[in-house]
Design a protein around this motif. Sequence first.
Motif, PDB file in Angstrom:
ATOM      1  N   ARG A   1       0.870  -1.184   0.000  1.00 51.77           N
ATOM      2  CA  ARG A   1       0.000   0.000   0.000  1.00 51.77           C
ATOM      3  C   ARG A   1       0.902   1.227   0.000  1.00 51.77           C
ATOM      4  O   ARG A   1       1.693   1.414   0.924  1.00 51.77           O
ATOM      5  N   TYR A   2       0.775   2.009  -0.999  1.00 54.49           N
ATOM      6  CA  TYR A   2       1.640   3.185  -1.161  1.00 54.49           C
ATOM      7  C   TYR A   2       1.228   4.244  -0.134  1.00 54.49           C
ATOM      8  O   TYR A   2       0.083   4.679  -0.124  1.00 54.49           O
TER       9      TYR A   2
ATOM     10  N   THR B   1      -6.174   7.124   4.231  1.00 56.65           N
ATOM     11  CA  THR B   1      -6.795   6.333   3.164  1.00 56.65           C
ATOM     12  C   THR B   1      -6.249   4.916   3.083  1.00 56.65           C
ATOM     13  O   THR B   1      -6.959   3.995   2.693  1.00 56.65           O
ATOM     14  N   GLN B   2      -4.980   4.710   3.463  1.00 54.54           N
ATOM     15  CA  GLN B   2      -4.354   3.407   3.229  1.00 54.54           C
ATOM     16  C   GLN B   2      -4.189   2.571   4.501  1.00 54.54           C
ATOM     17  O   GLN B   2      -4.042   1.360   4.429  1.00 54.54           O
TER      18      GLN B   2
ATOM     19  N   GLY C   1      -7.117   0.161  15.139  1.00 53.84           N
ATOM     20  CA  GLY C   1      -8.182   0.764  15.951  1.00 53.84           C
ATOM     21  C   GLY C   1      -7.619   1.637  17.061  1.00 53.84           C
ATOM     22  O   GLY C   1      -8.114   2.750  17.308  1.00 53.84           O
ATOM     23  N   HIS C   2      -6.571   1.167  17.716  1.00 53.60           N
ATOM     24  CA  HIS C   2      -5.962   1.937  18.804  1.00 53.60           C
ATOM     25  C   HIS C   2      -5.356   3.234  18.267  1.00 53.60           C
ATOM     26  O   HIS C   2      -5.557   4.308  18.851  1.00 53.60           O
ATOM     27  N   GLU C   3      -4.625   3.144  17.168  1.00 53.39           N
ATOM     28  CA  GLU C   3      -3.975   4.345  16.625  1.00 53.39           C
ATOM     29  C   GLU C   3      -5.009   5.342  16.090  1.00 53.39           C
ATOM     30  O   GLU C   3      -4.837   6.552  16.223  1.00 53.39           O
ATOM     31  N   ARG C   4      -6.066   4.831  15.494  1.00 57.26           N
ATOM     32  CA  ARG C   4      -7.088   5.737  14.963  1.00 57.26           C
ATOM     33  C   ARG C   4      -7.714   6.561  16.090  1.00 57.26           C
ATOM     34  O   ARG C   4      -8.045   7.731  15.927  1.00 57.26           O
TER      35      ARG C   4
END
Lengths: 227, 227
Positions: free
Chosen positions: B108-109, B156-157, B182-185
């Motif tokens: 994933r770029y 997005t990625q 989920g934690h980082e978001r």
Amino acid sequence: MIFHQFFEVESSTYTYLLASEQTREAVLIDPVASEIDIYTQYLEMHNLTLVYSLDTHVHADHVTAANLLRDKFGCKTVLHRNSGVNCGDIFITDQSVIRIGEINIEARYTPGHTNACTSYVAEGMVFTGDALLIDGCGRTDFQEGNAEILYDSIHTQIFTLPDETIVYPGHDYKGRLVSTVGHERLHNSRLGAGKSKAEFVEIMNNLNLPYPKKIDIALPANKACGQ
Amino acid sequence: MIFHQFFEVESSTYTYLLASEQTREAVLIDPVASEIDIYTQYLEMHNLTLVYSLDTHVHADHVTAANLLRDKFGCKTVLHRNSGVNCGDIFITDQSVIRIGEINIEARYTPGHTNACTSYVAEGMVFTGDALLIDGCGRTDFQEGNAEILYDSIHTQIFTLPDETIVYPGHDYKGRLVSTVGHERLHNSRLGAGKSKAEFVEIMNNLNLPYPKKIDIALPANKACGQ
Ligand SMILES: [Fe+2]
Ligand SMILES: [Fe+2]
């Protein structure tokens, strides 16, 4: 660079070998299962190591040699990610590059004949698979075929290459070996001389081609890399 | 699947090994030159064949083991096409897939820290390199860094992956090994809890970080795959 064009008579398929003179690494583009002895002989005669086999798409008219070559030489099987094939090693996308020695082989995604069609650009040549053929193009009436998409692919990804780029197609049925981007842009009877997308779609919708002879054998075999 | 996380102390770099139990093929993500004996020992101990070394980007803080590993094991060096590196074998682009045995590793770029940053997704894990770090992210003040682009890449990625996806970063400086999407978001102090792009850019513009210690050695070395 070492370069060779092979021809398989039954399906009129062209297979291409590119190799680095420095590293003796080789790739085969669109190898055909029945021809494996010929490739082996060529590789041995020129002291080359087969590193990758590339398929421009999942063929409906012949069985790929990908698995046979991987078993024999330990090379990697390269396909576009959209191929729906589960047996490959490297699934490239548009603009991915495979490098052997001094040679860069750039993938250009050219869907329309199938949804996974990729052309490969290297050293002033473009290997167009069944996207662009000499004075023709791949059919668009099976395997996710779509004439509008094919028109766009050829115009944005192939006709944008320099005029003198040599076109090496996946097939020819009339003994023609090679063309150029400039020649096809001008003279291709389906696409040349600025034919519009509507004209192209009209032509493609009226080809009335027979059901492909080997599709029921070739497609399932190629989804398994030729096994 | 066989999985191992390595830690290189001097640059606090994490290196990851993934291998197929079926085929014994292995990949290393972000290997460090100084640690080659440790990787070799691990590979031998588990009877694995190293097939690819993947770099998430051209590192500025440590020297990649790519060339050493290629010389020793004949593995292929994989990098993003934008890396500006001329010594790789396979230059992937967004959505390219590398397959070993039953394991698909999807690129994933994720540019923003550098212009070639790629995260790799496999088996419910994402290897984020220096795009997303645990409670942080890669700096954006050198090597084509761009905070706005990094914000978009992560959103997005990476943040579009399922919550439970395990985040394995390229570095941690506080001993943390692992996080989840989920934690980082929710909790990442630069990006979490719905921070806007403007807030993120403001944070990134005011980090006042020192000039990277090893950049003048590491960058030229890594542009040559570690030679
Ligand atoms: Fe075809
Ligand atoms: Fe970095």
